[in-house]
Design an enzyme around this catalytic site. Sequence first.
Site, PDB file in Angstrom:
ATOM      1  N   ASP A   1       0.868  -1.182   0.000  1.00  0.00           N
ATOM      2  CA  ASP A   1       0.000   0.000   0.000  1.00  0.00           C
ATOM      3  C   ASP A   1       0.907   1.234   0.000  1.00  0.00           C
ATOM      4  O   ASP A   1       2.134   1.115   0.035  1.00  0.00           O
ATOM      5  CB  ASP A   1      -0.966  -0.035   1.181  1.00  0.00           C
ATOM      6  CG  ASP A   1      -0.244  -0.006   2.526  1.00  0.00           C
ATOM      7  OD1 ASP A   1       1.001   0.128   2.552  1.00  0.00           O
ATOM      8  OD2 ASP A   1      -0.932  -0.110   3.548  1.00  0.00           O
TER       9      ASP A   1
ATOM     10  N   GLY B   1      -0.357   5.757   2.962  1.00  0.00           N
ATOM     11  CA  GLY B   1      -1.328   6.812   3.253  1.00  0.00           C
ATOM     12  C   GLY B   1      -2.343   6.428   4.302  1.00  0.00           C
ATOM     13  O   GLY B   1      -2.599   7.184   5.238  1.00  0.00           O
TER      14      GLY B   1
ATOM     15  N   GLY C   1     -10.913   4.263   0.463  1.00  0.00           N
ATOM     16  CA  GLY C   1     -11.801   5.057   1.320  1.00  0.00           C
ATOM     17  C   GLY C   1     -13.093   4.360   1.684  1.00  0.00           C
ATOM     18  O   GLY C   1     -14.083   5.020   2.023  1.00  0.00           O
TER      19      GLY C   1
ATOM     20  N   ASP D   1      -8.093  -7.374   0.048  1.00  0.00           N
ATOM     21  CA  ASP D   1      -7.196  -7.739   1.145  1.00  0.00           C
ATOM     22  C   ASP D   1      -7.886  -7.399   2.443  1.00  0.00           C
ATOM     23  O   ASP D   1      -8.724  -6.502   2.477  1.00  0.00           O
ATOM     24  CB  ASP D   1      -5.886  -6.938   1.065  1.00  0.00           C
ATOM     25  CG  ASP D   1      -6.076  -5.525   1.587  1.00  0.00           C
ATOM     26  OD1 ASP D   1      -5.901  -5.306   2.802  1.00  0.00           O
ATOM     27  OD2 ASP D   1      -6.426  -4.635   0.795  1.00  0.00           O
TER      28      ASP D   1
ATOM     29  N   CYS E   1     -14.403 -28.379   5.596  1.00  0.00           N
ATOM     30  CA  CYS E   1     -13.205 -27.598   5.252  1.00  0.00           C
ATOM     31  C   CYS E   1     -12.063 -28.543   4.888  1.00  0.00           C
ATOM     32  O   CYS E   1     -11.853 -29.553   5.556  1.00  0.00           O
ATOM     33  CB  CYS E   1     -12.796 -26.710   6.430  1.00  0.00           C
ATOM     34  SG  CYS E   1     -11.270 -25.795   6.153  1.00  0.00           S
TER      35      CYS E   1
ATOM     36  N   CYS F   1      -8.847 -27.830   4.947  1.00  0.00           N
ATOM     37  CA  CYS F   1      -7.554 -27.256   5.340  1.00  0.00           C
ATOM     38  C   CYS F   1      -6.746 -28.209   6.215  1.00  0.00           C
ATOM     39  O   CYS F   1      -7.252 -29.189   6.754  1.00  0.00           O
ATOM     40  CB  CYS F   1      -7.735 -25.905   6.026  1.00  0.00           C
ATOM     41  SG  CYS F   1      -7.947 -25.970   7.813  1.00  0.00           S
TER      42      CYS F   1
END
Length: 363
Positions: free
Chosen positions: A73, A76, A219, A269, A312, A314
């Site tokens: 990023d 900011g 924003g 993200d 799941c 995982c």
Amino acid sequence: MTLPHAKVETPVFMPVGTVASVKAVPQHLLEELGARIILGNTYHLYLRPGHELIRRMGGLHRFMSWNRAILTDSGGFQVFSLNELRKVTEDGVQFRSHLDGGAHFFSPEHSMDVQIALGSDIAMAFDECTEYPADYGRARTSLDLTLRWAERSKRHFEAHKHERPWNQVTDHRAQGSDISPDAMPSLFGIVQGGMYKDLRRESAERLVEMDFPGYAIGGLAVGEPREVTREMIARTLEWLPKDKPRYVMGVGYPDEIEEYAKMGVDMMDCVLPTRAGRHGLVFARDADGNVVRMNIKRKEYAEDAGPIDASCGCMVCARYSRAYLRHLFVAGEPLGLTLNSLHNLHFYLATMERVRLELETAS
Ligand SMILES: [Zn+2]
């Protein structure tokens, strides 16, 4: 997306590696989860350990031993959210470090220098994240500043992007030696405009005129109601080209990322899967496929031999019981934070994979 360090299928969810670490999750397990791109925070890495140190270490990929793609990023968002004493001028932002109170200054040019030194695959233009609520006049002023900063960001980035640290380390540990010598990082623009449709449109159109290779919708998720977030995303997508990646920053819950991906968002993200995991919150699906949030520390799981989520796939659900995960959390064992985070990250990545398959089948 074909990026210097990885090919990335979209829509994609990007785990957040704030300070060159996706909290509590080692890089080899991120690879095993199938993460193709992670996010690094420029503000945090600039303050500690410092972008010049990371450049000397061969860039962020080599420093943290992550050879797939990285997006940074602009710094900011943290400058605006972590600093109450910041001072914004046309030139940039003066702020104090949240670590030691030291004075720092970020401009669009400086943000580009830091991101290039880090060696990200995708850098973000330096923007002012308009606060919520903001009245129309304030949102307009902020948007105009962000557009001028976008121009400065682009000009500086184009002039200096070849200074990225890849391929500049020649010892035997050099990573990325398979990267084409011509590969360059990309810079995305960021749409602002508060919660005003006409300002969002103007922001998008003026950024498209500047011709970025990808666009973020910034924003959002700053405290506004969820239906406003959805409305702003839907309207802004109309004004951004469909053949360029479109990225919504900092969202969201599993049902939100699924919804936004189906609306046409390519990249998202969020710290939520790892942050929730560290607080003992894990995501699962009920019999109808709806997302449910489970608090692993609840007493009812104390002798529950089943996995978090039987559906799941995982590595955590394949091996560990709710009873064990509850025990780890209650006992304050760090392994519990790692396992919860791994499951949640898989949940997010698997959600995006399913959406990709659905979109493929539908097209
Ligand atoms: Zn799982």
